[in-house]
Design a protein around this motif. Sequence first.
Motif, PDB file in Angstrom:
ATOM      1  N   ASN A 290     -18.282 -10.943 -26.565  1.00 53.61           N
ATOM      2  CA  ASN A 290     -18.355 -10.849 -28.111  1.00 53.61           C
ATOM      3  C   ASN A 290     -17.774 -11.993 -28.664  1.00 53.61           C
ATOM      4  OD1 ASN A 290     -19.589  -8.108 -28.253  1.00 53.61           O
ATOM      5  ND2 ASN A 290     -17.967  -7.403 -27.748  1.00 53.61           N
ATOM      6  N   LEU A 291     -16.925 -12.726 -28.178  1.00 52.95           N
ATOM      7  CA  LEU A 291     -16.124 -14.056 -28.428  1.00 52.95           C
ATOM      8  C   LEU A 291     -16.957 -14.835 -28.680  1.00 52.95           C
ATOM      9  CD1 LEU A 291     -12.888 -13.670 -26.322  1.00 52.95           C
ATOM     10  CD2 LEU A 291     -13.187 -12.980 -28.746  1.00 52.95           C
ATOM     11  N   THR A 292     -18.308 -15.120 -28.136  1.00 50.12           N
ATOM     12  CA  THR A 292     -19.568 -16.136 -28.380  1.00 50.12           C
ATOM     13  C   THR A 292     -19.740 -16.156 -29.756  1.00 50.12           C
ATOM     14  OG1 THR A 292     -21.169 -14.604 -27.463  1.00 50.12           O
ATOM     15  CG2 THR A 292     -20.149 -15.944 -25.978  1.00 50.12           C
ATOM     16  N   ASN A 293     -19.777 -14.860 -30.460  1.00 50.33           N
ATOM     17  CA  ASN A 293     -20.259 -14.789 -31.868  1.00 50.33           C
ATOM     18  C   ASN A 293     -19.222 -15.259 -32.707  1.00 50.33           C
ATOM     19  OD1 ASN A 293     -22.729 -13.424 -31.151  1.00 50.33           O
ATOM     20  ND2 ASN A 293     -21.660 -11.665 -31.026  1.00 50.33           N
ATOM     21  N   LEU A 294     -17.934 -15.543 -32.287  1.00 47.90           N
ATOM     22  CA  LEU A 294     -16.719 -16.105 -32.987  1.00 47.90           C
ATOM     23  C   LEU A 294     -16.726 -17.686 -32.722  1.00 47.90           C
ATOM     24  CD1 LEU A 294     -14.222 -13.061 -32.544  1.00 47.90           C
ATOM     25  CD2 LEU A 294     -15.852 -13.745 -34.492  1.00 47.90           C
ATOM     26  N   ASN A 295     -16.918 -17.875 -31.466  1.00 51.13           N
ATOM     27  CA  ASN A 295     -16.657 -19.318 -31.207  1.00 51.13           C
ATOM     28  C   ASN A 295     -17.803 -19.880 -30.169  1.00 51.13           C
ATOM     29  OD1 ASN A 295     -15.471 -21.781 -30.081  1.00 51.13           O
ATOM     30  ND2 ASN A 295     -13.423 -20.921 -29.826  1.00 51.13           N
ATOM     31  N   SER A 296     -18.496 -20.897 -30.558  1.00 47.13           N
ATOM     32  CA  SER A 296     -19.760 -21.148 -29.792  1.00 47.13           C
ATOM     33  C   SER A 296     -19.332 -21.886 -28.560  1.00 47.13           C
ATOM     34  CB  SER A 296     -20.537 -22.142 -30.663  1.00 47.13           C
ATOM     35  OG  SER A 296     -19.925 -23.280 -31.020  1.00 47.13           O
ATOM     36  N   GLU A 297     -18.011 -22.399 -28.570  1.00 43.81           N
ATOM     37  CA  GLU A 297     -17.457 -23.109 -27.150  1.00 43.81           C
ATOM     38  C   GLU A 297     -17.613 -22.159 -26.196  1.00 43.81           C
ATOM     39  OE1 GLU A 297     -14.175 -25.252 -28.158  1.00 43.81           O
ATOM     40  OE2 GLU A 297     -14.973 -26.534 -29.770  1.00 43.81           O
ATOM     41  N   LEU A 298     -17.544 -20.845 -26.472  1.00 39.46           N
ATOM     42  CA  LEU A 298     -17.391 -19.992 -25.287  1.00 39.46           C
ATOM     43  C   LEU A 298     -18.780 -19.458 -24.836  1.00 39.46           C
ATOM     44  CD1 LEU A 298     -14.265 -17.833 -26.821  1.00 39.46           C
ATOM     45  CD2 LEU A 298     -14.265 -19.516 -25.119  1.00 39.46           C
ATOM     46  N   CYS A 299     -19.737 -20.039 -24.838  1.00 39.61           N
ATOM     47  CA  CYS A 299     -21.285 -19.742 -24.914  1.00 39.61           C
ATOM     48  C   CYS A 299     -21.469 -19.492 -23.310  1.00 39.61           C
ATOM     49  CB  CYS A 299     -22.066 -20.760 -25.296  1.00 39.61           C
ATOM     50  SG  CYS A 299     -21.931 -22.568 -24.514  1.00 39.61           S
TER      51      CYS A 299
END
Length: 218
Positions: free
Chosen positions: A195-204
């Motif tokens: 879900n963190l990808t929705n907050l930080n694109s670097e975690l894609c």
Amino acid sequence: KRAIAYCIVQEYDKALSDLNIIIQLDPLNSLAYYLKSLTYYMKNDINNAKILFKKYIALTNSDNRLAKIQLFHLEYLLNKNSSKDLNNILTKINQISNISENELLLLLIRCKIHIELNKYYEAKVDLDILFNLSIKYEYCYEAISYLHLLQKHSDFWSYLYETCEIDKCDYTKFGIADEFSKYMYKEKKVYFISNLTNLNSELCQFQQNDISRAGIIF
């Protein structure tokens, strides 16, 4: 084990080659026929999958509960477009009493059949039993893996979304956007690191549909 690994990475021909060797060495190895039928199904070769399914039936010990579960699994996959066949499978599954913590796959199969038949309340009951058993006996990762297999049933998740009043919750600040993740967070207290990808694109690199890369926080 190598054949299973080949299936996971979608190297189906290599998996079939290994399974053929096993069958040559041990013609009565029912598990090899089960995996071979499953492999053909994943290749979308339904005709061969059905042929191997019949061979598996011939070798199956009716007193072996694991063999029964594998039988129901194949039977479901090969007949999931037929309401009549699904109801017949459901009747047979319901004759099995005292489903244990080691038989979560059976609960998943029954849950999926209920979903296919649009029996969403019954599917939710199975889903809750599956998850509660997994928590009690510390099989959480296995249960979450199974739940991911249900993600494609959007109508079912919409039903849960409304029934559990998830539509009244706003979890966007946590990066939780889809109905599946909202349900898991509110009802099961599970937060996917993906879900963190929705907050930080670097975690894609964390993909929502890849349970092997998705962490779980309770």
